[in-house]
Design a protein around this motif. Structure first.
Motif, PDB file in Angstrom:
ATOM      1  N   UNK A  66      69.228  62.129  74.264  1.00 25.41           N
ATOM      2  CA  UNK A  66      70.210  62.748  73.378  1.00 25.41           C
ATOM      3  C   UNK A  66      69.488  63.614  72.356  1.00 25.41           C
ATOM      4  N   UNK A  67      70.056  64.783  72.043  1.00 21.71           N
ATOM      5  CA  UNK A  67      69.487  65.643  71.008  1.00 21.71           C
ATOM      6  C   UNK A  67      70.589  66.114  70.069  1.00 21.71           C
ATOM      7  N   UNK A  68      70.195  66.429  68.829  1.00 26.25           N
ATOM      8  CA  UNK A  68      71.139  66.954  67.846  1.00 26.25           C
ATOM      9  C   UNK A  68      70.584  68.211  67.226  1.00 26.25           C
ATOM     10  N   UNK A  69      71.450  69.187  66.933  1.00 23.98           N
ATOM     11  CA  UNK A  69      70.961  70.463  66.431  1.00 23.98           C
ATOM     12  C   UNK A  69      71.716  71.007  65.235  1.00 23.98           C
ATOM     13  N   UNK A  70      71.139  72.052  64.662  1.00 23.26           N
ATOM     14  CA  UNK A  70      71.783  72.741  63.545  1.00 23.26           C
ATOM     15  C   UNK A  70      72.945  73.610  64.026  1.00 23.26           C
ATOM     16  N   UNK A  71      73.195  73.637  65.340  1.00 24.72           N
ATOM     17  CA  UNK A  71      74.384  74.294  65.879  1.00 24.72           C
ATOM     18  C   UNK A  71      75.567  73.325  65.916  1.00 24.72           C
ATOM     19  N   UNK A  72      75.407  72.173  65.248  1.00 26.55           N
ATOM     20  CA  UNK A  72      76.458  71.147  65.147  1.00 26.55           C
ATOM     21  C   UNK A  72      76.825  70.562  66.506  1.00 26.55           C
ATOM     22  N   UNK A  73      75.843  70.519  67.411  1.00 26.93           N
ATOM     23  CA  UNK A  73      76.095  69.981  68.745  1.00 26.93           C
ATOM     24  C   UNK A  73      75.203  68.788  69.035  1.00 26.93           C
ATOM     25  N   UNK A  74      75.755  67.840  69.788  1.00 29.10           N
ATOM     26  CA  UNK A  74      75.001  66.731  70.356  1.00 29.10           C
ATOM     27  C   UNK A  74      74.956  66.963  71.865  1.00 29.10           C
ATOM     28  N   UNK A  75      73.744  67.011  72.436  1.00 31.75           N
ATOM     29  CA  UNK A  75      73.567  67.260  73.860  1.00 31.75           C
ATOM     30  C   UNK A  75      72.958  66.030  74.530  1.00 31.75           C
ATOM     31  N   UNK A  76      73.524  65.639  75.651  1.00 33.34           N
ATOM     32  CA  UNK A  76      73.116  64.447  76.390  1.00 33.34           C
ATOM     33  C   UNK A  76      72.537  64.901  77.734  1.00 33.34           C
ATOM     34  N   UNK A  77      71.239  64.653  77.952  1.00 30.91           N
ATOM     35  CA  UNK A  77      70.532  65.196  79.103  1.00 30.91           C
ATOM     36  C   UNK A  77      70.166  64.128  80.130  1.00 30.91           C
TER      37      UNK A  77
END
Length: 362
Positions: free
Chosen positions: A173-184
């Protein structure tokens, strides 16, 4: 009993990274590129790494093995270094690193600050090291070969946090300054799920001045997610939580993939007036948060009779000498907060579980 301030450690430069290792040994990284070890509760430096040139953005301890002592992975600029836990040298340098990896995605990353690393995370099986960068890319390092693999998808801006999903070594899981959580899926390099966080509706006090950038993520052993944002909130994602089958309401079978980003199985908490820079689960299950201005909070997370998530604040306090908080670490005995003070020099506050008073600042 909860945490009370035990002691304060001052260092020459702002504290940018903290990590508690075996025996709750503390490792402190600073923005001048230096790293210091402490055997708590002692405030005396036990060993150090002199400047690695760039800010220390993250520190991760390895787990000790049968024939191998623990060590630390340190992210500095675009590079990841590995240093032994013990060394005959009290003061080490770049040349003493047992491993050095350049994690920039391409030549452009190597020539500008967009390739600087933000956070490291080690998989439970110790085989992979994950990282996020200022360019928004997410990657992993195969520790056995030092081979780097970048995920096919990335954040549109800074990726500030990465975390392997417990008990699912191929899911990240990653979190970004684009206000998104991405699950890889790290094997395929593609996205399994994502959650785009929207700004909260205006309140009587007006609209938050900070967008909902994702600043930190934590996942407990049961798969419960906590993600903090720059607008003072924490999102609890319960869709991937393993729950005991104590009743038909609470019963939940293991899914093919972690489902922690299901929006309809989450809960929002307003925990601070400003950015929440750190979240962490303690072994006992409680969630701890820390804001940029040093407000510490503890929450008991549970489920009601309908198996819906609920969170109750059971403790709150504030730092005393850290002007701005950059990082927090928590273990069985210690809660540690780092940043800089009014003089812009580094400060580490060490809080002890069950302590009944403070000791003099050192």
């Amino acid at each position: 009993m909860t945490f009370t301030l035990s002691t304060t450690i001052k260092v020459p430069s702002a504290v940018s990274a903290l990590s508690l290792g075996p025996g709750e040994e503390l490792c402190v990284g600073c923005d001048d590129g230096s790293v210091r070890w402490y055997s708590l509760p002692s405030t005396k430096v036990s060993r150090a790494v002199k400047s690695l040139r760039d800010e220390i953005s993250s520190i991760v301890w390895t787990r000790p093995k049968k024939n191998e002592d623990a060590s630390v992975w340190v992210a500095s600029g675009r590079k990841i270094f590995r240093f032994p836990r013990t060394s005959q040298q009290m003061i080490m340098s770049i040349e003493d690193a047992s491993c050095s990896i350049v994690a920039g995605e391409d030549e452009e990353d190597l020539l500008n600050e967009a390739g600087w690393l933000r956070l490291l995370n080690l998989s439970e099986n110790g085989k992979f090291l994950a990282f996020g960068s200022d360019s928004g890319s997410v990657g992993i390092v195969d520790i056995s070969s030092n081979k780097i693999t970048h995920m096919r998808n990335s954040h549109t801006t800074v990726c500030g946090c990465v975390r392997f999903v417990p008990d699912r070594p191929s899911e990240l899981l990653s979190g970004g300054y684009d206000s998104a959580l991405l699950h890889f899926d790290i094997g395929q390099g593609g996205i399994l799920s994502r959650f785009d966080i929207a700004a909260p509706p205006p309140t009587s006090q007006g609209v938050s001045l900070s967008p909902p950038f994702v600043l930190s993520i934590a996942i407990n052993d049961a798969g419960l997610l906590a993600a903090s944002t720059a607008d003072g909130r924490v999102w609890l994602g319960g869709g991937g939580e393993k729950r005991p089958a104590t009743s038909q309401v609470g019963k939940k079978k293991r899914s093919r993939k972690w489902e922690g980003l299901k929006e309809d199985e989450g809960l929002w908490l307003q925990v601070a007036d400003g950015p929440v820079v750190a979240t962490a689960f303690r072994e006992s299950g409680q969630l701890f948060t820390c804001s940029l201005l040093g407000v510490l909070s503890e929450y008991k997370v549970s489920r009601d009779a309908q198996a819906l998530l609920q969170a109750t604040q059971v403790w709150s306090s504030s730092v005393t000498s850290v002007e701005k908080v950059n990082t927090m670490a928590i273990g069985h005995t210690w809660l540690v907060v780092g940043g800089f003070g009014e003089d812009e020099k580094g400060v580490v506050e060490v809080w002890r579980h069950g302590d009944q008073g403070t000791q003099p600042t050192s």
